[in-house]
Design a protein around this motif. Structure first.
Motif, PDB file in Angstrom:
ATOM      1  N   THR A  45       0.811  -1.218   0.000  1.00 26.60           N
ATOM      2  CA  THR A  45       0.000   0.000   0.000  1.00 26.60           C
ATOM      3  C   THR A  45       0.842   1.264   0.000  1.00 26.60           C
ATOM      4  O   THR A  45       0.306   2.357  -0.137  1.00 26.60           O
ATOM      5  CB  THR A  45      -0.939   0.027   1.220  1.00 26.60           C
ATOM      6  N   GLY A  46       2.155   1.129   0.165  1.00 25.90           N
ATOM      7  CA  GLY A  46       3.034   2.295   0.126  1.00 25.90           C
ATOM      8  C   GLY A  46       3.218   2.970   1.467  1.00 25.90           C
ATOM      9  O   GLY A  46       3.821   4.041   1.550  1.00 25.90           O
ATOM     10  N   THR A  47       2.717   2.367   2.520  1.00 21.00           N
ATOM     11  CA  THR A  47       2.823   2.966   3.844  1.00 21.00           C
ATOM     12  C   THR A  47       4.272   3.041   4.310  1.00 21.00           C
ATOM     13  O   THR A  47       4.706   4.078   4.837  1.00 21.00           O
ATOM     14  CB  THR A  47       1.991   2.164   4.862  1.00 21.00           C
ATOM     15  N   LEU A  48       5.038   1.975   4.112  1.00 22.69           N
ATOM     16  CA  LEU A  48       6.435   1.985   4.545  1.00 22.69           C
ATOM     17  C   LEU A  48       7.253   3.014   3.780  1.00 22.69           C
ATOM     18  O   LEU A  48       8.119   3.687   4.356  1.00 22.69           O
ATOM     19  CB  LEU A  48       7.048   0.587   4.382  1.00 22.69           C
ATOM     20  N   LYS A  49       6.986   3.166   2.499  1.00 16.18           N
ATOM     21  CA  LYS A  49       7.702   4.157   1.693  1.00 16.18           C
ATOM     22  C   LYS A  49       7.372   5.572   2.164  1.00 16.18           C
ATOM     23  O   LYS A  49       8.256   6.428   2.272  1.00 16.18           O
ATOM     24  CB  LYS A  49       7.350   3.980   0.223  1.00 16.18           C
ATOM     25  N   ALA A  50       6.098   5.822   2.453  1.00 16.07           N
ATOM     26  CA  ALA A  50       5.686   7.141   2.931  1.00 16.07           C
ATOM     27  C   ALA A  50       6.323   7.459   4.280  1.00 16.07           C
ATOM     28  O   ALA A  50       6.793   8.587   4.503  1.00 16.07           O
ATOM     29  CB  ALA A  50       4.167   7.210   3.036  1.00 16.07           C
ATOM     30  N   ILE A  51       6.377   6.475   5.162  1.00 15.09           N
ATOM     31  CA  ILE A  51       7.008   6.685   6.468  1.00 15.09           C
ATOM     32  C   ILE A  51       8.494   6.973   6.295  1.00 15.09           C
ATOM     33  O   ILE A  51       9.045   7.884   6.934  1.00 15.09           O
ATOM     34  CB  ILE A  51       6.778   5.465   7.375  1.00 15.09           C
ATOM     35  N   ALA A  52       9.151   6.240   5.417  1.00 18.01           N
ATOM     36  CA  ALA A  52      10.583   6.462   5.175  1.00 18.01           C
ATOM     37  C   ALA A  52      10.844   7.846   4.593  1.00 18.01           C
ATOM     38  O   ALA A  52      11.819   8.514   4.970  1.00 18.01           O
ATOM     39  CB  ALA A  52      11.120   5.387   4.242  1.00 18.01           C
ATOM     40  N   GLU A  53       9.983   8.298   3.693  1.00 26.39           N
ATOM     41  CA  GLU A  53      10.157   9.633   3.118  1.00 26.39           C
ATOM     42  C   GLU A  53       9.974  10.722   4.172  1.00 26.39           C
ATOM     43  O   GLU A  53      10.719  11.698   4.202  1.00 26.39           O
ATOM     44  CB  GLU A  53       9.173   9.833   1.966  1.00 26.39           C
ATOM     45  N   HIS A  54       8.984  10.556   5.041  1.00 27.10           N
ATOM     46  CA  HIS A  54       8.758  11.552   6.092  1.00 27.10           C
ATOM     47  C   HIS A  54       9.898  11.559   7.102  1.00 27.10           C
ATOM     48  O   HIS A  54      10.316  12.622   7.564  1.00 27.10           O
ATOM     49  CB  HIS A  54       7.423  11.306   6.793  1.00 27.10           C
ATOM     50  N   LEU A  55      10.387  10.370   7.466  1.00 26.01           N
ATOM     51  CA  LEU A  55      11.490  10.313   8.432  1.00 26.01           C
ATOM     52  C   LEU A  55      12.794  10.813   7.824  1.00 26.01           C
ATOM     53  O   LEU A  55      13.660  11.321   8.535  1.00 26.01           O
ATOM     54  CB  LEU A  55      11.665   8.884   8.944  1.00 26.01           C
ATOM     55  N   GLY A  56      12.950  10.658   6.512  1.00 29.48           N
ATOM     56  CA  GLY A  56      14.163  11.138   5.846  1.00 29.48           C
ATOM     57  C   GLY A  56      14.281  12.648   5.861  1.00 29.48           C
ATOM     58  O   GLY A  56      15.384  13.194   5.747  1.00 29.48           O
ATOM     59  N   GLY A  57      13.168  13.340   6.011  1.00 25.94           N
ATOM     60  CA  GLY A  57      13.190  14.803   6.021  1.00 25.94           C
ATOM     61  C   GLY A  57      13.508  15.395   7.380  1.00 25.94           C
ATOM     62  O   GLY A  57      13.650  16.609   7.502  1.00 25.94           O
ATOM     63  N   ILE A  58      13.648  14.582   8.403  1.00 29.29           N
ATOM     64  CA  ILE A  58      13.956  15.088   9.749  1.00 29.29           C
ATOM     65  C   ILE A  58      15.463  15.251   9.875  1.00 29.29           C
ATOM     66  O   ILE A  58      16.221  14.300   9.692  1.00 29.29           O
ATOM     67  CB  ILE A  58      13.418  14.129  10.830  1.00 29.29           C
ATOM     68  N   ASP A  59      15.902  16.470  10.191  1.00 32.34           N
ATOM     69  CA  ASP A  59      17.335  16.745  10.293  1.00 32.34           C
ATOM     70  C   ASP A  59      17.915  16.373  11.653  1.00 32.34           C
ATOM     71  O   ASP A  59      19.060  15.966  11.760  1.00 32.34           O
ATOM     72  CB  ASP A  59      17.611  18.226  10.011  1.00 32.34           C
ATOM     73  N   ASN A  60      17.135  16.508  12.708  1.00 31.47           N
ATOM     74  CA  ASN A  60      17.609  16.226  14.055  1.00 31.47           C
ATOM     75  C   ASN A  60      17.577  14.718  14.300  1.00 31.47           C
ATOM     76  O   ASN A  60      16.534  14.075  14.185  1.00 31.47           O
ATOM     77  CB  ASN A  60      16.725  16.958  15.068  1.00 31.47           C
ATOM     78  N   THR A  61      18.704  14.141  14.657  1.00 33.13           N
ATOM     79  CA  THR A  61      18.814  12.691  14.848  1.00 33.13           C
ATOM     80  C   THR A  61      17.948  12.205  16.010  1.00 33.13           C
ATOM     81  O   THR A  61      17.265  11.189  15.893  1.00 33.13           O
ATOM     82  CB  THR A  61      20.277  12.290  15.102  1.00 33.13           C
TER      83      THR A  61
END
Length: 108
Positions: A45-61
């Motif tokens: 359904t693309g849920t994992l890809k969407a989560i990865a894209e959103h988490l990739g945009g976070i700069d603070n570790t």
């Protein structure tokens, strides 16, 4: 190599296959299968890809680690601990998850 060793041990020791199947922890097999299906549906359904894209945009570790922890907690609450029937009974295995017999009682 491991398959060859396993095949050699199988031929030498000749364990009883009926006993091995009867001692198999079926709750663990079902839980593992359910998790694999669940992750497959999330991936399809693309849920994992969407989560990865959103988490990739976070700069603070630290914030990314916190977000992953919250997401893991949400997914962990969706998956049952041992079986779908475990919430209905305090004993394991619950009556509703046992293999039915002629004299089986109805589920809880």
């Amino acid at each position: 190599m491991a398959l060859l060793i396993g095949l050699a041990l199988q031929m030498v020791l000749r364990p009883d296959s009926r006993r091995a199947v009867s001692e198999l922890p079926w709750s663990a097999v079902l839980l593992t299968s359910a998790i694999m299906v669940y992750v497959g549906v999330l991936e399809r359904t693309g849920t994992l890809k969407a989560i990865a894209e959103h988490l990739g945009g976070i700069d603070n570790t630290l914030l990314a680690v916190l977000a992953v922890s919250y997401i893991a907690a949400v997914f962990a609450t969706v998956e049952p601990r041992r079986s779908p029937c475990s919430a209905w009974s305090s004993h394991w295995p619950p009556r509703c998850c046992r293999i039915p017999t002629r004299h089986a009682s109805p589920c809880c």
